[in-house]
Each structure stands twice: as structure tokens, then as C-alpha cells.
Design an enzyme around this catalytic site. Structure first.
Site, PDB file in Angstrom:
ATOM      1  N   HIS A  86     -34.012   7.111  24.354  1.00  0.00           N
ATOM      2  CA  HIS A  86     -33.785   5.682  24.561  1.00  0.00           C
ATOM      3  C   HIS A  86     -32.563   5.433  25.421  1.00  0.00           C
ATOM      4  O   HIS A  86     -31.712   6.315  25.619  1.00  0.00           O
ATOM      5  CB  HIS A  86     -33.614   4.962  23.217  1.00  0.00           C
ATOM      6  N   ASP A  90     -29.553   2.574  25.215  1.00  0.00           N
ATOM      7  CA  ASP A  90     -29.134   1.683  24.123  1.00  0.00           C
ATOM      8  C   ASP A  90     -29.487   0.216  24.373  1.00  0.00           C
ATOM      9  O   ASP A  90     -29.186  -0.325  25.444  1.00  0.00           O
ATOM     10  CB  ASP A  90     -27.622   1.805  23.900  1.00  0.00           C
ATOM     11  N   HIS A 128     -30.766   9.043  26.104  1.00  0.00           N
ATOM     12  CA  HIS A 128     -30.274  10.082  25.222  1.00  0.00           C
ATOM     13  C   HIS A 128     -31.072  10.107  23.932  1.00  0.00           C
ATOM     14  O   HIS A 128     -31.831   9.169  23.632  1.00  0.00           O
ATOM     15  CB  HIS A 128     -28.783   9.895  24.928  1.00  0.00           C
ATOM     16  N   ARG A 157     -19.222   4.018  16.982  1.00  0.00           N
ATOM     17  CA  ARG A 157     -19.643   3.778  18.366  1.00  0.00           C
ATOM     18  C   ARG A 157     -19.265   2.369  18.795  1.00  0.00           C
ATOM     19  O   ARG A 157     -19.387   1.414  18.013  1.00  0.00           O
ATOM     20  CB  ARG A 157     -21.167   3.939  18.468  1.00  0.00           C
TER      21      ARG A 157
HETATM   22  C1  SIN Z   1     -27.080   6.725  19.730  1.00  0.00           C
HETATM   23  O1  SIN Z   1     -28.237   6.747  20.088  1.00  0.00           O
HETATM   24  O2  SIN Z   1     -26.317   5.828  20.091  1.00  0.00           O
HETATM   25  C2  SIN Z   1     -26.565   7.805  18.826  1.00  0.00           C
HETATM   26  C3  SIN Z   1     -26.489   9.131  19.468  1.00  0.00           C
HETATM   27  C4  SIN Z   1     -26.028  10.201  18.530  1.00  0.00           C
HETATM   28  O3  SIN Z   1     -25.758   9.919  17.360  1.00  0.00           O
HETATM   29  O4  SIN Z   1     -25.913  11.332  18.958  1.00  0.00           O
END
Ligand code: SIN
Length: 283
Positions: free
Chosen positions: A115, A117, A259, A274
Site C-alpha cells: 500500500h 499510506d 510498502h 508513526r
Molecule cells: C505502515 O504501513 O505504515 C507500517 C509499516 C510497518 O509497520 O513496517
């Protein structure tokens, strides 16, 4: 035959203050030479932005950030993006900081599929800064894929077909069932090929996590094309993989990359925070 041994084959000599070492020819770099727990100047900030523009995702190790340092780092890249869908996981008193935590009680983890974000938002976050203080003894890597490389690898004919089309990105696909009942999630159409506002490069902008449909074509065509594109972005040719250590940071650009978090460590703990950075309307 003479063998040429390069001194630091991965090091990018364009940086005066930071050491920037590429992971591979396509995507990702390790950045060192800065202590992000202490105040730093605009010269360092400019090199961090440059490294992100150059490599799509950058990684820094041994940076035990508190919330203030995390916020300061986010401000290097812009204003914080507070997505409605992060509400259940926000740190009390810090709307822009989302807790990212998995342990033996977890039923899912954030970002388990490919995805970009919050691509369901009308102005999706340009980037995200993930800081993990606790990592499992093994596993819990994050994989990143360059959507510049994915776009460039398509044939001229396929690019011509996709150019000008838009696709629907629906928050329900990613968060349906996870957020409180009755919460309205965004659903927005974005161009399938978007132009990065800093680099001017084209990037493929559909992802399995949020994209539900290519607009203006039949359901069957949409399904077939999206199926192909979702597979295409998973090519190892476009990827790098980051193995976390405690207090490491990943900073990624959502406009030109996707990612996926690998949840191979259940029932172990992986935990951190995050912050996402405001972006623009994709064009
Ligand atoms: C995310 O998709 O923002 C999380 C990525 C992760 O936890 O490695």
C-alpha cells in the site's frame, strides 16, 4: 585484466554533512552522521529532504526519539497529516502520532499488504516517519517498492493506456471492520500515473491496500488491469527490504513508493510510533 575496487561503492558523495549509502541501484539508502535526538540545523534538514527525494526511502539507526524529537523530524518534511482513520490508534495528547504496536493479542497489524499510506484521502500524506523502539528477535521487516521503477518497467503501450485514467481508493478496503462502527472513511479517485512534485518523475499510483476500481472502464477490465498492476509492483527488481533494530527510523515517500509490513513474528512484540506528513492532491 585489471580489477577496479571502488572504495565505498554504495556511498553517495553529493552530501556534505550526512553519509548516505544506497541499498541497491533502485531504491533505499542508509543515512548516518546525524543525531536526531538533538537539535540540528536547516543544512542537515535540507540533506535529509534531498536523500528522501533521491532514494524514496531512507533508514537511520540508533535514534531513540521521544515525541518532541519525532515531531521535530516530521517538521523537516512538512506539516503533520492527521488522517481520520488513525483515530483509534492516536497517542493521547498527540493527534499526529499513531501508535504502531503488535503483540500476542494482535489479530492484524498495520500495513500487512502492499500500500501507499492513506491513498484514500483527497490529499494523501506525502511521507511517513516510522520509529520502532521494540523489535522482535527475528522478523518484522518492512519491504518497500519503487513506483518510479514500476512505471518505467511498463511497456510504452501499457503506459499509454493507463495515462489519463484514474482509479478509486477506498478507506473501507483498508480499514473496514477495524475502525469504530459508523465512522465515515474517505474514498477518492486519483490518477493512475502521478507526477512527483519534487523530482518531476512519473510513478504508478494504484495499490492493493486501498485501490478498488479503475474508473470509466468495465468491471472486468478494471479487475484484470488492477490484478496485473498489483502483481507488477511486487517485482523484487523494484524493492528493498529493511531489517529493523531497536530505535531505528524509516522515512518514506508515499508519492513514489509502496510498502508492506511483514508479520512473521507473532506472538512477539514490535512497537513504536508513526507520524505522517501532509501531501498534495495527486496530479
Ligand atoms: C505502515 O504501513 O505504515 C507500517 C509499516 C510497518 O509497520 O513496517
Amino acid at each position: 585484466m585489471e580489477t577496479v575496487v571502488q572504495d565505498r561503492p554504495h556511498a553517495d558523495g553529493r552530501y556534505a554533512l550526512l553519509k548516505v549509502e544506497r541499498l541497491n541501484p533502485t531504491i533505499g539508502a542508509y543515512v548516518s552522521g546525524v543525531d536526531l535526538t538533538q537539535p540540528y540545523g536547516e543544512d542537515v534538514a535540507a540533506e535529509l529532504r534531498q536523500a528522501l527525494a533521491d532514494h524514496m526511502v531512507i533508514f537511520l539507526r540508533d535514534q531513540p526519539l521521544d515525541f518532541a524529537a519525532h515531531r521535530r523530524l516530521a517538521a523537516v518534511f512538512g506539516e503533520a497529516h492527521v488522517a481520520p482513520s488513525t483515530k483509534p490508534w492516536r497517542v493521547p495528547g498527540f493527534d499526529e502520532i499513531t501508535k504502531m504496536h503488535a503483540d500476542h493479542t494482535s489479530k492484524y497489524v498495520a500495513g500487512e499488504d502492499w500500500h501507499s499510506d492513506m491513498s484514500c484521502d483527497p490529499q494523501p500524506p506525502m511521507g511517513s516517519i516510522l520509529y520502532l523502539h521494540t523489535i522482535p528477535p527475528l522478523g518484522g521487516d518492512t519491504v518497500f517498492s519503487s513506483m518510479y521503477a514500476a512505471w518505467d518497467a511498463l511497456s510504452d503501450r501499457m503506459r499509454a493506456q493507463l495515462q489519463g485514467l484514474t482509479a478509486t481508493h477506498d478507506g473501507v478496503k483498508a480499514f473496514g471492520g477495524l475502525v469504530p462502527e459508523g465512522m465515515t472513511l474517505p474514498c477518492t479517485s486519483h490518477p493512475i500515473a502521478r507526477t512527483h512534485p519534487v523530482t518531476g518523475r512519473k510513478a504508478l499510483y494504484v495499490n492493493r491496500g486501498f485501490t478498488t476500481r479503475i474508473d470509466g472502464v468495465s468491471e472486468r477490465e478494471s479487475e484484470a488491469l488492477l490484478g496485473f498492476l498489483f502483481e507488477h509492483v511486487q517485482s523484487p527488481m523494484f524493492q528493498c527490504r529493511f531489517t529493523w533494530s531497536p530505535h531505528a527510523i524509516a522515512i518514506w515517500d508515499n508519492r513514489c513508493g509502496q510498502h508492506m509490513a511483514i508479520w512473521d513474528y507473532f506472538p512477539q512484540v514490535r512497537s513504536g510510533y508513526r507520524i505522517q506528513i501532509k501531501g498534495e492532491t495527486p496530479v
